[in-house]
Enzyme design. Structure first.
Site, PDB file in Angstrom:
ATOM      1  CG  ASN A 204      -0.194  -0.172   2.539  1.00 36.27           C
ATOM      2  OD1 ASN A 204       0.770   0.595   2.598  1.00 36.27           O
ATOM      3  ND2 ASN A 204      -0.995  -0.654   3.592  1.00 36.27           N
ATOM      4  CD  GLU A 207       2.018  -2.528   3.567  1.00 33.69           C
ATOM      5  OE1 GLU A 207       1.549  -3.097   4.469  1.00 33.69           O
ATOM      6  OE2 GLU A 207       1.925  -2.777   2.264  1.00 33.69           O
ATOM      7  CG  ASP A 276      -5.896  -9.263   4.910  1.00 28.28           C
ATOM      8  OD1 ASP A 276      -4.580  -8.985   4.720  1.00 28.28           O
ATOM      9  OD2 ASP A 276      -6.045  -9.361   6.073  1.00 28.28           O
TER      10      ASP A 276
END
Length: 495
Positions: A204, A207, A276
């Site tokens: 993302n 990150e 997820d």
């Protein structure tokens, strides 16, 4: 939804995915506060609800299973009460194969979110990292080696909590060299997986900033596009999916043009686990033969479903199908969409259904539909096709075509979905009611003393029928008569 996407979704059922990664137990406590503790003069939160959910890699396994694939989940838990809760949750989800190992050196990881009136106040965590002795690790590696060859793809969910160490990665590398499988990785550090040549990684924005040691730019899409080469070089990934929340997703393939997928504005209830869901759907779509464009569409819609739930949650195959079918507007197809209602909306919403011709729309219709909508959370309107109206009303009706009638209904905020119906031999909404299974069926009170052909079905399904007050002198027939008789028929004004 195009035929290709529907075919891809059908192939989810045949896929087998091995999930490896850190287990996290998500706990949600909600309460209210209206007093102080006398001994410390601090607010007292009276807990009114407590929910346990699968987090971390377990949420990945739950998502993949809910989307229809066969899943083996491997992880490490502590030997404590939370481990028992974890096992029960995994069993409840029906995950095909659960391969858990237990350590005495660490507690089962958990994150508890404390809210007041659904407003998050605090999060407190138990455990920072799982500690494994070599005996536990040897058992884990042995089971990993057995499982690897039985699955079509591998999903690694590494939250740096200790489940995946250099021994696990080294074993995966050895097995990849013997029998290459597509691997999707969600991790804090992608360089340590470089030798696995993953199919997909999903950093993302935050990150990626940390990995590449950069400062955020105002245009996040432009910044993500500039990261393409660096992230491919760092990870050896075939596909990099930069997820940017409300700014959508940037998909990058090495030596291919980048493209940006925009997402709709959706009010998020809880973003925990959205990544997820995205990567689970993206991986399944790719190994089912989807193009990057189709895969990112499927994955983004799946993630949008999950963030509209209040707790860490998955997106089921039915929910994904329904979301894809309804993303273009209110008008639905009875054959492909209606059966989804009973599996999806009815679980979370009170569905209200009514039907009619709605030929020449008037104020009585508006009042009726607004009252119907107030009875529940979702209002579904069945509308007779042109041929059906002719059979019911005569050869000179409808005055307005089905397309025009639906266009008028689309403009009403009280209506959520519109479904045309009516076939030769059956101009009743019986089939729609059976498929949708609404909580409430609504008709005008002028039908109260008539025999409804759908009455026995409503009774057998336990569907409540409500007759709404009839608005006098307001009808399509009277409007037509008024026009034909040069205003001799007057309509009564609604007070």
């Amino acid at each position: 939804m195009n035929t290709q996407i529907k075919t891809i979704l059908e192939q989810f059922k045949g896929q087998r995915v091995l999930v490896i990664g850190d287990f996290i137990l998500d706990v949600y406590l909600d309460g209210n506060c209206d007093r102080l503790a006398p001994e410390f003069n601090v607010p007292v939160l009276d807990i009114t609800s407590q929910q346990y959910c699968l987090g971390g890699a377990a949420n990945v396994a739950a998502n993949l299973h809910a989307l229809g694939s066969h899943v083996c989940y491997m992880s490490v838990l502590g030997q404590d009460h939370n481990a028992k809760i974890a096992i029960e949750l995994l069993k409840e989800k029906g995950i095909d194969s659960i391969c858990l190992h237990f350590t005495t050196l660490s507690p089962t990881l958990s994150k508890t979110r404390l809210s007041k009136d659904e407003q998050l106040l605090y999060r407190f965590d138990v455990g920072k990292k799982m500690e494994l002795d070599q005996t536990v690790m040897d058992g884990f590696l042995k089971d990993l080696q057995k499982a690897y060859y039985n699955y079509d793809a591998v999903y690694i969910a590494d939250y740096e909590k200790g489940t995946i160490n250099h021994q696990v990665i080294h074993l995966l590398q050895e097995m990849q060299e013997k029998c290459f499988k597509p691997i999707a990785i969600d991790a804090k550090q992608y360089d340590k997986y470089k030798q696995l040549y993953p199919l997909i990684i999903k950093p993302n924005h935050q990150e990626a900033l940390q990995i590449l040691k950069e400062e955020p730019m105002e245009d996040r899409v432009e910044q993500a596009m500039g990261w393409s080469k660096s992230m491919h070089d760092l990870s050896n990934a075939k596909i990099v999916a930069f997820t940017l929340d409300s700014d959508g997703v940037v998909i990058s393939r090495k030596d291919h043009p980048l493209f940006h997928y925009k997402v709709s504005n959706i009010k998020a209830q809880n973003v925990s686990g959205a990544g997820d869901t995205f990567l689970s759907a993206f991986l399944l779509a790719h190994i089912s033969g989807a193009t990057d464009a189709d895969a990112v569409q499927i994955a983004s819609i799946a993630a949008s479903v999950s963030i509209q739930k209040k707790i860490t949650a998955s997106c089921s195959a039915s929910e994904l199908l329904f979301a894809l079918l309804t993303q273009k507007g209110k008008i639905l197809d009875a054959g492909s969409v209606a059966p989804c209602f009973s599996h999806i909306l009815a679980e979370h919403k009170k569905v209200v259904f009514t039907n009619g011709c709605f030929d020449i729309f008037h104020s009585g219709h508006i009042q009726y539909l607004q009252q119907a909508r107030s009875l529940g959370d979702i209002l579904v309107v069945g509308i007779n096709t042109d041929e059906s109206v002719q059979r019911l009303k005569g050869p000179h009706r409808p005055v307005n075509t089905l397309e025009d009638r639906m266009e008028v209904l689309k403009g009403l905020s009280c209506i959520d979905y519109i479904i045309p119906f009516g076939t030769i031999g059956n101009d009743t909404p019986i089939d729609l009611i059976a498929s949708i299974h609404p909580a409430i069926y609504v008709k005008g009170e002028d039908y109260k003393d008539e025999h409804l052909p759908e009455a026995s079905l409503l009774e057998s399904l336990g569907i409540e029928i409500i007759f709404l007050p009839y608005v006098p002198h307001q009808s399509t027939t009277k409007i037509i008569a008024r026009v034909q008789k040069n205003d001799q028929v007057k309509l009564k004004k609604i007070s």
